[in-house]
Design a protein around this motif. Sequence first.
Motif, PDB file in Angstrom:
ATOM      1  N   TRP A  35      -8.375 -48.329  63.161  1.00  0.00           N
ATOM      2  CA  TRP A  35      -9.749 -48.767  63.357  1.00  0.00           C
ATOM      3  C   TRP A  35     -10.476 -48.871  62.022  1.00  0.00           C
ATOM      4  N   ARG A  36     -10.140 -47.975  61.104  1.00  0.00           N
ATOM      5  CA  ARG A  36     -10.779 -48.021  59.794  1.00  0.00           C
ATOM      6  C   ARG A  36     -10.485 -49.347  59.102  1.00  0.00           C
ATOM      7  N   ALA A  37      -9.249 -49.797  59.216  1.00  0.00           N
ATOM      8  CA  ALA A  37      -8.887 -51.085  58.613  1.00  0.00           C
ATOM      9  C   ALA A  37      -9.592 -52.230  59.323  1.00  0.00           C
ATOM     10  N   PHE A  38      -9.708 -52.115  60.643  1.00  0.00           N
ATOM     11  CA  PHE A  38     -10.379 -53.156  61.419  1.00  0.00           C
ATOM     12  C   PHE A  38     -11.837 -53.292  61.000  1.00  0.00           C
ATOM     13  N   VAL A  39     -12.515 -52.158  60.908  1.00  0.00           N
ATOM     14  CA  VAL A  39     -13.919 -52.171  60.495  1.00  0.00           C
ATOM     15  C   VAL A  39     -14.041 -52.644  59.053  1.00  0.00           C
ATOM     16  N   GLY A  40     -13.147 -52.149  58.187  1.00  0.00           N
ATOM     17  CA  GLY A  40     -13.180 -52.548  56.786  1.00  0.00           C
ATOM     18  C   GLY A  40     -12.955 -54.035  56.604  1.00  0.00           C
ATOM     19  N   PHE A  41     -12.112 -54.607  57.464  1.00  0.00           N
ATOM     20  CA  PHE A  41     -11.847 -56.048  57.366  1.00  0.00           C
ATOM     21  C   PHE A  41     -13.125 -56.850  57.583  1.00  0.00           C
ATOM     22  N   PHE A  42     -13.898 -56.479  58.610  1.00  0.00           N
ATOM     23  CA  PHE A  42     -15.079 -57.256  58.961  1.00  0.00           C
ATOM     24  C   PHE A  42     -16.339 -56.840  58.202  1.00  0.00           C
ATOM     25  N   THR A  43     -16.281 -55.736  57.488  1.00  0.00           N
ATOM     26  CA  THR A  43     -17.441 -55.329  56.690  1.00  0.00           C
ATOM     27  C   THR A  43     -17.208 -55.486  55.196  1.00  0.00           C
ATOM     28  N   GLN A  44     -15.948 -55.682  54.797  1.00  0.00           N
ATOM     29  CA  GLN A  44     -15.636 -55.763  53.371  1.00  0.00           C
ATOM     30  C   GLN A  44     -14.810 -57.001  53.025  1.00  0.00           C
ATOM     31  N   GLN A  45     -13.574 -57.053  53.515  1.00  0.00           N
ATOM     32  CA  GLN A  45     -12.659 -58.109  53.082  1.00  0.00           C
ATOM     33  C   GLN A  45     -13.134 -59.508  53.482  1.00  0.00           C
ATOM     34  N   PHE A  46     -13.360 -59.710  54.772  1.00  0.00           N
ATOM     35  CA  PHE A  46     -13.717 -61.041  55.252  1.00  0.00           C
ATOM     36  C   PHE A  46     -15.048 -61.531  54.694  1.00  0.00           C
ATOM     37  N   PRO A  47     -16.137 -60.754  54.797  1.00  0.00           N
ATOM     38  CA  PRO A  47     -17.403 -61.268  54.241  1.00  0.00           C
ATOM     39  C   PRO A  47     -17.364 -61.456  52.735  1.00  0.00           C
ATOM     40  N   ALA A  48     -16.629 -60.574  52.024  1.00  0.00           N
ATOM     41  CA  ALA A  48     -16.517 -60.742  50.571  1.00  0.00           C
ATOM     42  C   ALA A  48     -15.792 -62.037  50.229  1.00  0.00           C
ATOM     43  N   ALA A  49     -14.732 -62.348  50.978  1.00  0.00           N
ATOM     44  CA  ALA A  49     -13.993 -63.595  50.738  1.00  0.00           C
ATOM     45  C   ALA A  49     -14.894 -64.802  50.971  1.00  0.00           C
TER      46      ALA A  49
END
Length: 331
Positions: free
Chosen positions: A80-94
């Motif tokens: 879940w941490r990776a899931f949340v991190g994806f949508f709060t960090q990786q995806f929006p940053a990209a």
Amino acid sequence: MDLDAYVVAHSREWARLEELVNRRRRTGAESDELVDRYQQVATHLSLIRTSAPDAQVIAYLSSLLAKARISMLGARVLSWRAFVGFFTQQFPAALYRMRYWWLGSTAVNVLVIGVLMWWFLDHPQVEQTLISPKEIDSLVNHDFEDYYSSGPAQDFAGHVWINNAWVAAQCIALGITGVGVIYALYATILNLAVIGSIMMRHDRGDLFWGLILPHGLLELTAVFVAAGVGLRLFWSWIAPGDLGRGAALAHAGRTAITCALGLVAVLFVSGVIEGFVTPSPLPTWARIGIGVLAEIGFLAYVFIVGRHAAAAGHTGDINADLLEDRVATAG
């Protein structure tokens, strides 16, 4: 370096990493230990390669580290941490870091649609080469409106979601060729321009825009974002910058995958709107208002959440500890 002594000194650490890799299930503490052991063994491999290269030991440690990377990737993807991190960090940053690419893509495509729509309106005879008078009559009177209620809302939403996700995936995958983006968007742009011009010529523009805008704002934005990401992928090997061409393409490719996965979620939202809001009995202003709010929400997500994520150092690439260890593999 005395290789035999070094192997004896660290064999337990290697065995522990192998034990963690082979476990089907790990606790949170064991998953953290897996990452720590991976980094530790990567350092060992680097030292052996530079100080006392031995083919057998290097092969064993390289294989162990490869298995550990796969194991860590699986654990991170499912957490879940990776899931949340994806949508709060990786995806929006990209999205934020590539904003000029997809904003430019959006502007160009909107301009092309507008010019084509105006041209078709000014040349009504062209319609006859694309669609028969009977088909135009059906389209104007009921087909266009009936399309959005042609099946159960959940089934229709799922259908358009899959279709739009496929178009977005083509934009990204074919983007590496440069011209492939044009091929992927051709049908979407042409259909929108042709149908829009026909509806407006027959005084049905209010119906056309009232049915297109609720879901189309977010849907087309997502598709044009995919086109921009695809073009960025193309440019990464044309002008790699400080990185080597292979490294630049690899980074852009991993970031493109991040965007592709994130856009699936964005297109899911637009699909839900198209399936449940567009054909609903709500007044036109309310349906369009929902579409505008969804579009504003997406842009706020990019330019607020994405800007903060980019400022924190996120790039949209996968985490460094899941990449091939560059120190350990630089012979």
